[in-house]
Enzyme design. Structure first.
Site, PDB file in Angstrom:
ATOM      1  N   PHE A  17       0.801  -1.226   0.000  1.00  0.00           N
ATOM      2  CA  PHE A  17       0.000   0.000   0.000  1.00  0.00           C
ATOM      3  C   PHE A  17       0.830   1.271   0.000  1.00  0.00           C
ATOM      4  CE2 PHE A  17      -4.081  -1.952   0.498  1.00  0.00           C
ATOM      5  CZ  PHE A  17      -3.761  -3.193   1.042  1.00  0.00           C
ATOM      6  N   ARG A  18       1.894   1.284   0.844  1.00  0.00           N
ATOM      7  CA  ARG A  18       2.546   2.559   1.103  1.00  0.00           C
ATOM      8  C   ARG A  18       3.962   2.657   0.543  1.00  0.00           C
ATOM      9  NH1 ARG A  18      -0.708   0.942   4.775  1.00  0.00           N
ATOM     10  NH2 ARG A  18      -2.511   2.278   5.310  1.00  0.00           N
ATOM     11  N   HIS A 101      -7.890  -7.798   9.553  1.00  0.00           N
ATOM     12  CA  HIS A 101      -8.531  -6.875   8.601  1.00  0.00           C
ATOM     13  C   HIS A 101      -9.464  -7.623   7.657  1.00  0.00           C
ATOM     14  CE1 HIS A 101      -5.239  -3.577   9.183  1.00  0.00           C
ATOM     15  NE2 HIS A 101      -6.089  -3.639  10.186  1.00  0.00           N
ATOM     16  N   CYS A 130     -27.370  -8.432  -3.173  1.00  0.00           N
ATOM     17  CA  CYS A 130     -27.840  -9.455  -2.221  1.00  0.00           C
ATOM     18  C   CYS A 130     -29.062 -10.159  -2.795  1.00  0.00           C
ATOM     19  CB  CYS A 130     -28.207  -8.793  -0.894  1.00  0.00           C
ATOM     20  SG  CYS A 130     -28.953  -9.942   0.281  1.00  0.00           S
TER      21      CYS A 130
HETATM   22  C1  BV8 Z   1     -10.860   1.325  13.461  1.00  0.00           C
HETATM   23  C2  BV8 Z   1      -8.585  -3.047   4.019  1.00  0.00           C
HETATM   24  C3  BV8 Z   1     -12.525   1.908  15.095  1.00  0.00           C
HETATM   25  C4  BV8 Z   1      -8.298  -4.372   3.537  1.00  0.00           C
HETATM   26  C5  BV8 Z   1      -7.194  -1.699   5.496  1.00  0.00           C
HETATM   27  C6  BV8 Z   1      -5.438   5.816  16.052  1.00  0.00           C
HETATM   28  C7  BV8 Z   1      -4.576   6.738  15.555  1.00  0.00           C
HETATM   29  C8  BV8 Z   1      -4.718   7.185  14.216  1.00  0.00           C
HETATM   30  C9  BV8 Z   1      -5.719   6.692  13.374  1.00  0.00           C
HETATM   31  C10 BV8 Z   1      -6.568   5.773  13.876  1.00  0.00           C
HETATM   32  C11 BV8 Z   1      -6.451   5.347  15.206  1.00  0.00           C
HETATM   33  N1  BV8 Z   1      -7.423   4.432  15.408  1.00  0.00           N
HETATM   34  C12 BV8 Z   1      -8.146   4.282  14.265  1.00  0.00           C
HETATM   35  C13 BV8 Z   1      -7.641   5.084  13.324  1.00  0.00           C
HETATM   36  C14 BV8 Z   1      -8.107   5.200  11.956  1.00  0.00           C
HETATM   37  C15 BV8 Z   1      -7.540   4.124  11.010  1.00  0.00           C
HETATM   38  C16 BV8 Z   1      -6.041   4.248  10.882  1.00  0.00           C
HETATM   39  O1  BV8 Z   1      -5.259   3.522  11.473  1.00  0.00           O
HETATM   40  N2  BV8 Z   1      -5.638   5.180  10.023  1.00  0.00           N
HETATM   41  C17 BV8 Z   1      -4.175   5.312   9.761  1.00  0.00           C
HETATM   42  C18 BV8 Z   1      -3.926   5.221   8.286  1.00  0.00           C
HETATM   43  C19 BV8 Z   1      -3.683   6.587  10.343  1.00  0.00           C
HETATM   44  N3  BV8 Z   1      -7.861   2.774  11.474  1.00  0.00           N
HETATM   45  C20 BV8 Z   1      -9.077   2.287  11.153  1.00  0.00           C
HETATM   46  O2  BV8 Z   1      -9.908   2.902  10.531  1.00  0.00           O
HETATM   47  C21 BV8 Z   1      -9.366   0.866  11.635  1.00  0.00           C
HETATM   48  N4  BV8 Z   1     -10.665   0.804  12.226  1.00  0.00           N
HETATM   49  O3  BV8 Z   1      -9.979   1.840  14.103  1.00  0.00           O
HETATM   50  O4  BV8 Z   1     -12.182   1.203  13.873  1.00  0.00           O
HETATM   51  C22 BV8 Z   1     -12.862   3.264  14.634  1.00  0.00           C
HETATM   52  C23 BV8 Z   1     -14.033   3.426  13.929  1.00  0.00           C
HETATM   53  C24 BV8 Z   1     -14.385   4.741  13.567  1.00  0.00           C
HETATM   54  C25 BV8 Z   1     -13.499   5.822  13.779  1.00  0.00           C
HETATM   55  C26 BV8 Z   1     -12.295   5.598  14.460  1.00  0.00           C
HETATM   56  C27 BV8 Z   1     -11.969   4.295  14.878  1.00  0.00           C
HETATM   57  C28 BV8 Z   1      -9.422  -0.095  10.418  1.00  0.00           C
HETATM   58  C29 BV8 Z   1      -8.068  -0.269   9.828  1.00  0.00           C
HETATM   59  C30 BV8 Z   1      -8.128  -1.279   8.670  1.00  0.00           C
HETATM   60  C31 BV8 Z   1      -8.262  -0.564   7.397  1.00  0.00           C
HETATM   61  N5  BV8 Z   1      -8.224  -1.492   6.275  1.00  0.00           N
HETATM   62  N6  BV8 Z   1      -7.338  -2.381   4.339  1.00  0.00           N
HETATM   63  C32 BV8 Z   1      -7.580  -4.305   2.241  1.00  0.00           C
HETATM   64  O5  BV8 Z   1      -8.078  -3.647   1.351  1.00  0.00           O
HETATM   65  O6  BV8 Z   1      -6.537  -4.948   2.160  1.00  0.00           O
HETATM   66  S1  BV8 Z   1      -5.715  -1.080   6.021  1.00  0.00           S
HETATM   67  C33 BV8 Z   1      -4.484  -1.401   4.893  1.00  0.00           C
HETATM   68  O7  BV8 Z   1      -3.330  -0.971   5.581  1.00  0.00           O
HETATM   69  C34 BV8 Z   1      -4.279  -2.857   4.603  1.00  0.00           C
HETATM   70  O8  BV8 Z   1      -5.224  -3.723   5.096  1.00  0.00           O
HETATM   71  C35 BV8 Z   1      -3.023  -3.171   5.390  1.00  0.00           C
HETATM   72  O9  BV8 Z   1      -3.138  -4.324   5.993  1.00  0.00           O
HETATM   73  C36 BV8 Z   1      -2.896  -2.055   6.350  1.00  0.00           C
HETATM   74  C37 BV8 Z   1      -1.461  -1.882   6.766  1.00  0.00           C
HETATM   75  O10 BV8 Z   1      -0.681  -1.755   5.645  1.00  0.00           O
HETATM   76  P1  BV8 Z   1       0.622  -2.724   5.566  1.00  0.00           P
HETATM   77  O11 BV8 Z   1       0.178  -4.113   5.495  1.00  0.00           O
HETATM   78  O12 BV8 Z   1       1.548  -2.339   6.661  1.00  0.00           O
HETATM   79  O13 BV8 Z   1       1.178  -2.315   4.152  1.00  0.00           O
HETATM   80  P2  BV8 Z   1       2.166  -1.097   3.832  1.00  0.00           P
HETATM   81  O14 BV8 Z   1       2.195  -0.981   2.357  1.00  0.00           O
HETATM   82  O15 BV8 Z   1       1.834   0.101   4.636  1.00  0.00           O
HETATM   83  O16 BV8 Z   1       3.596  -1.619   4.364  1.00  0.00           O
HETATM   84  C38 BV8 Z   1       4.220  -2.709   3.725  1.00  0.00           C
HETATM   85  C39 BV8 Z   1       5.670  -2.690   4.211  1.00  0.00           C
HETATM   86  O17 BV8 Z   1       6.307  -3.879   3.711  1.00  0.00           O
HETATM   87  C40 BV8 Z   1       6.461  -1.494   3.702  1.00  0.00           C
HETATM   88  O18 BV8 Z   1       7.110  -0.881   4.802  1.00  0.00           O
HETATM   89  C41 BV8 Z   1       7.498  -2.111   2.734  1.00  0.00           C
HETATM   90  O19 BV8 Z   1       8.765  -1.480   2.836  1.00  0.00           O
HETATM   91  C42 BV8 Z   1       7.602  -3.535   3.222  1.00  0.00           C
HETATM   92  N7  BV8 Z   1       7.898  -4.519   2.162  1.00  0.00           N
HETATM   93  C43 BV8 Z   1       7.377  -4.564   0.902  1.00  0.00           C
HETATM   94  N8  BV8 Z   1       7.834  -5.692   0.254  1.00  0.00           N
HETATM   95  C44 BV8 Z   1       8.639  -6.355   1.141  1.00  0.00           C
HETATM   96  C45 BV8 Z   1       8.668  -5.617   2.370  1.00  0.00           C
HETATM   97  N9  BV8 Z   1       9.364  -6.004   3.448  1.00  0.00           N
HETATM   98  C46 BV8 Z   1      10.058  -7.188   3.338  1.00  0.00           C
HETATM   99  N10 BV8 Z   1      10.062  -7.970   2.198  1.00  0.00           N
HETATM  100  C47 BV8 Z   1       9.377  -7.579   1.100  1.00  0.00           C
HETATM  101  N11 BV8 Z   1       9.404  -8.342  -0.005  1.00  0.00           N
END
Ligand code: BV8
Length: 227
Positions: A17-18, A101, A130
């Site tokens: 994603f990022r 998730h 549905c």
């Molecule tokens: C919720 C859907 C209650 C599925 C996803 C507290 C503080 C701040 C914000 C919040 C907080 N609490 C809640 C929030 C809001 C929000 C949140 O966290 N926002 C963030 C962005 C600031 N959270 C939510 O909304 C959660 N729900 O809290 O409910 C609530 C309700 C109402 C209001 C408030 C709270 C729900 C979160 C889930 C969202 N759904 N996706 C899909 O489509 O897949 S999230 C999405 O990001 C994906 O699911 C994923 O799993 C998740 C994390 O991403 P990563 O997996 O870490 O992927 P990313 O690309 O970021 O990183 C990959 C890494 O791998 C990189 O660093 C890269 O360098 C590395 N890499 C790549 N290739 C390799 C590698 N490393 C090694 N080897 C390789 N080959």
């Protein structure tokens, strides 16, 4: 216990994603991955997901998934907590997998709760309806603003607090509440190409591909699987 993210599946051809070129560099998550966006424009969100479903359906487990399954078989990994919806840990043979998730395995009606399996959902594209009440089905993934599956965080927290080592693989640890699990870890190791906000708390960080790193871990174990 192991906490994984999209980085464990990039070597299976699924973009994360990022990272540079990741999904969020092409699609604004506020427009395609929040529950509000889904309610406002279900067809647009389904178009985004149908493209991903295509890629996910073709993907196969890579060396990282297989190594983690082997570590579980050898009793060294108790369970995997994954943010991924791609089912590749299970396809690799991992048994104890907590999908915090959700997953693409099913889609459900937000109105009447009817659930349809992946294969049926694909037949119902572009906007699966549905069969019971006619409302639009939603993929059973946790979108931003949506609560996580019942009990998932409780089980994940239990595993982190009970683990001798928390191994984080392939996640930027930026999405909550899951990222907060790293704060609860006693001993923390991180295998991730990019930096995370928790690197400073980790006893060990390895910025290398998950596949070769975890396969190397299995190969370096003092004992084979015969013990
Ligand atoms: C919720 C859907 C209650 C599925 C996803 C507290 C503080 C701040 C914000 C919040 C907080 N609490 C809640 C929030 C809001 C929000 C949140 O966290 N926002 C963030 C962005 C600031 N959270 C939510 O909304 C959660 N729900 O809290 O409910 C609530 C309700 C109402 C209001 C408030 C709270 C729900 C979160 C889930 C969202 N759904 N996706 C899909 O489509 O897949 S999230 C999405 O990001 C994906 O699911 C994923 O799993 C998740 C994390 O991403 P990563 O997996 O870490 O992927 P990313 O690309 O970021 O990183 C990959 C890494 O791998 C990189 O660093 C890269 O360098 C590395 N890499 C790549 N290739 C390799 C590698 N490393 C090694 N080897 C390789 N080959």
């Amino acid at each position: 216990m192991v906490l994984t993210g999209a980085g464990v599946s990039t070597e299976s051809g699924i973009p994360d994603f990022r990272s540079a070129g990741g999904i969020w560099s092409r699609y604004d998550p506020m427009e395609y991955a929040t529950i509000d966006a889904f309610r406002r424009h279900p067809a647009k969100v389904w178009d985004f997901y149908s493209k991903r479903l295509g890629i996910l359906a073709e993907a196969r487990p890579n060396a990282a998934h297989l190594a983690l399954a082997e570590l579980e078989r050898r009793g060294l990994v108790e369970a995997i907590v994954t943010q991924n919806v791609d089912r590749l840990h299970q396809a690799a043979g991992s048994v104890q997998v907590i999908e915090v998730h959700g997953s693409i395995r099913t889609a459900s009606c937000l109105a009447c709760g009817r659930r349809e399996p992946f294969e049926r959902v694909v037949e119902l594209l572009p906007v699966p309806g549905c069969a019971t009440c006619g409302e639009v089905l939603k993929p059973d993934v946790v979108m931003f603003g949506e609560l996580l599956p019942e009990g998932a965080m409780e089980r994940a927290t239990e595993l982190v607090l009970g683990a001798g080592l928390v191994l984080v693989v392939g996640t930027s640890l930026e999405v909550y509440p899951v990222a907060g699990l790293a704060d609860l870890a006693g001993r923390l190791a991180i295998v991730n190409m990019g930096q995370t906000p928790f690197d400073g708390q980790a006893e060990l960080t390895i910025a290398a591909p998950a596949g070769e790193t975890l396969a190397g871990v299995v190969a370096s174990l003092p004992f084979g699987d015969e013990d």
